[in-house]
Design a protein around this motif. Structure first.
Motif, PDB file in Angstrom:
ATOM      1  N   UNK A   1      37.358  43.819  37.981  1.00 44.34           N
ATOM      2  CA  UNK A   1      36.511  42.865  37.259  1.00 44.34           C
ATOM      3  C   UNK A   1      37.141  42.491  35.915  1.00 44.34           C
ATOM      4  N   UNK A   2      37.625  43.496  35.157  1.00 44.26           N
ATOM      5  CA  UNK A   2      38.262  43.214  33.868  1.00 44.26           C
ATOM      6  C   UNK A   2      39.546  42.423  34.039  1.00 44.26           C
ATOM      7  N   UNK A   3      40.334  42.791  35.047  1.00 42.76           N
ATOM      8  CA  UNK A   3      41.604  42.103  35.295  1.00 42.76           C
ATOM      9  C   UNK A   3      41.380  40.611  35.539  1.00 42.76           C
ATOM     10  N   UNK A   4      40.374  40.284  36.330  1.00 45.04           N
ATOM     11  CA  UNK A   4      40.132  38.883  36.656  1.00 45.04           C
ATOM     12  C   UNK A   4      39.366  38.159  35.561  1.00 45.04           C
ATOM     13  N   UNK A   5      38.851  38.906  34.587  1.00 39.99           N
ATOM     14  CA  UNK A   5      38.242  38.270  33.413  1.00 39.99           C
ATOM     15  C   UNK A   5      39.300  37.668  32.506  1.00 39.99           C
ATOM     16  N   UNK A   6      40.573  38.045  32.709  1.00 39.72           N
ATOM     17  CA  UNK A   6      41.655  37.433  31.939  1.00 39.72           C
ATOM     18  C   UNK A   6      41.900  35.992  32.372  1.00 39.72           C
ATOM     19  N   UNK A   7      41.524  35.674  33.603  1.00 38.21           N
ATOM     20  CA  UNK A   7      41.829  34.356  34.152  1.00 38.21           C
ATOM     21  C   UNK A   7      40.941  33.283  33.541  1.00 38.21           C
ATOM     22  N   UNK A   8      41.446  32.077  33.525  1.00 37.61           N
ATOM     23  CA  UNK A   8      40.671  30.951  33.018  1.00 37.61           C
ATOM     24  C   UNK A   8      39.354  30.846  33.789  1.00 37.61           C
ATOM     25  N   UNK A   9      38.302  30.568  33.052  1.00 39.69           N
ATOM     26  CA  UNK A   9      36.960  30.546  33.653  1.00 39.69           C
ATOM     27  C   UNK A   9      36.831  29.535  34.778  1.00 39.69           C
ATOM     28  N   UNK A  10      37.712  28.545  34.815  1.00 39.83           N
ATOM     29  CA  UNK A  10      37.609  27.502  35.833  1.00 39.83           C
ATOM     30  C   UNK A  10      38.398  27.829  37.098  1.00 39.83           C
ATOM     31  N   UNK A  11      39.129  28.944  37.105  1.00 37.78           N
ATOM     32  CA  UNK A  11      39.884  29.308  38.297  1.00 37.78           C
ATOM     33  C   UNK A  11      38.977  30.044  39.286  1.00 37.78           C
ATOM     34  N   UNK A  12      39.348  29.994  40.542  1.00 40.01           N
ATOM     35  CA  UNK A  12      38.518  30.548  41.614  1.00 40.01           C
ATOM     36  C   UNK A  12      38.255  32.032  41.453  1.00 40.01           C
TER      37      UNK A  12
ATOM     38  N   UNK B   1      38.318  33.921  38.701  1.00 43.13           N
ATOM     39  CA  UNK B   1      37.891  34.392  37.379  1.00 43.13           C
ATOM     40  C   UNK B   1      36.532  35.085  37.438  1.00 43.13           C
ATOM     41  N   UNK B   2      36.375  36.120  36.621  1.00 45.52           N
ATOM     42  CA  UNK B   2      35.077  36.809  36.511  1.00 45.52           C
ATOM     43  C   UNK B   2      34.478  36.636  35.108  1.00 45.52           C
ATOM     44  N   UNK B   3      34.996  35.703  34.354  1.00 44.35           N
ATOM     45  CA  UNK B   3      34.535  35.544  32.970  1.00 44.35           C
ATOM     46  C   UNK B   3      33.038  35.254  32.870  1.00 44.35           C
ATOM     47  N   UNK B   4      32.516  34.534  33.829  1.00 44.15           N
ATOM     48  CA  UNK B   4      31.099  34.167  33.783  1.00 44.15           C
ATOM     49  C   UNK B   4      30.251  35.047  34.691  1.00 44.15           C
ATOM     50  N   UNK B   5      30.821  36.170  35.126  1.00 47.16           N
ATOM     51  CA  UNK B   5      30.143  37.026  36.097  1.00 47.16           C
ATOM     52  C   UNK B   5      29.956  38.426  35.515  1.00 47.16           C
ATOM     53  N   UNK B   6      28.728  38.894  35.459  1.00 43.39           N
ATOM     54  CA  UNK B   6      28.501  40.253  34.967  1.00 43.39           C
ATOM     55  C   UNK B   6      29.074  41.260  35.956  1.00 43.39           C
TER      56      UNK B   6
END
Length: 226
Positions: free
Chosen positions: A83-94, A96-101
């Motif tokens: 989850x943390x690793x994919x939070x590095x990705x841009x929020x608009x990429x498939x 990404x977990x930036x907008x996901x708890x």
């Protein structure tokens, strides 16, 4: 994945288990290293048996001449690392977990949601073939004093293990009590492994132990490619 057949072991690299740190320290001493693509770097037992083991046999190293070794991480911590690793990705990429708890991420993982940016398998699958553990020796990632000492002893080298590829995302996974209970239940096979590692951080002789790892609902693949 790194092979050290002359020193008596082959290291399978389970993703999110210090594989980058270990590769940096051990790769110069390996007979061969598979570090890309990720589907090859993170071969589990099934993939190793099909793709690598025959070549070692042909080179004069039958399966019983070396140990298959892997590191293992607390399963909820393992999922949190994804989850943390994919939070590095841009929020608009498939992916990404930036907008996901983390709680929503965990529930999507348990449900086997094929559209969620979760790993498509589980650690128990990485270690097993047909419901039986095929790794000879396991180490707990959380006990570096144990596995660093073992690698140094096997290779007869003083090596430095510097932390690499550590997430810089300043967030801590949070779970409700109910979600944590669901994950503990879901990861019951993996926690059976963790219990064997709890005392010393090492489980020698793991190979041949039955481990009932149910397949996930939905589109399933191994935690790291088989």
């Amino acid at each position: 994945m790194m092979a050290f057949p002359a020193q008596g072991f082959v290291l399978l690299a389970m993703a999110k288990c210090a594989s980058t740190t270990i590769e940096a320290a051990l790769a110069p001493h390996a007979a061969f290293v598979i570090d890309r693509p990720p589907s090859r770097k993170h071969l589990g037992c099934t993939g190793f048996h099909k793709r690598i083991e025959p070549g070692l046999e042909a080179d004069g190293y039958p399966r019983e001449s070396y140990e298959l070794v892997s590191l293992f991480r607390d399963p909820i911590s393992w999922l949190g690392s994804w989850w943390r690793y994919r939070a590095r990705l841009d929020a608009h990429t498939t992916n990404s977990t930036r907008q996901l708890s983390f709680e929503a991420y965990a529930r999507a993982y348990i449900d086997g949601d094929p559209t969620a940016p979760t790993p498509r398998g589980r650690p128990g699958q990485f270690l097993t073939i047909g419901g039986v553990i095929e790794v000879d020796r396991l180490f707990a990632v959380e006990r570096p004093e144990t596995w660093t000492a073992w690698f140094r002893a096997q290779l007869g080298q003083e090596m430095e293990f510097e932390a690499r590829n550590v997430s810089q995302v300043p967030v801590t996974p949070e779970l409700s009590a109910s979600a944590r209970a669901e994950l503990l239940d879901y990861f019951a096979p993996e926690y059976a492994v963790a219990e064997r590692l709890a005392a010393s951080g090492e489980w020698a002789g793991a190979r041949g132990t039955p481990l009932d790892v149910p397949r996930r609902p939905g589109k399933d693949r191994t935690a790291q490619k088989s």
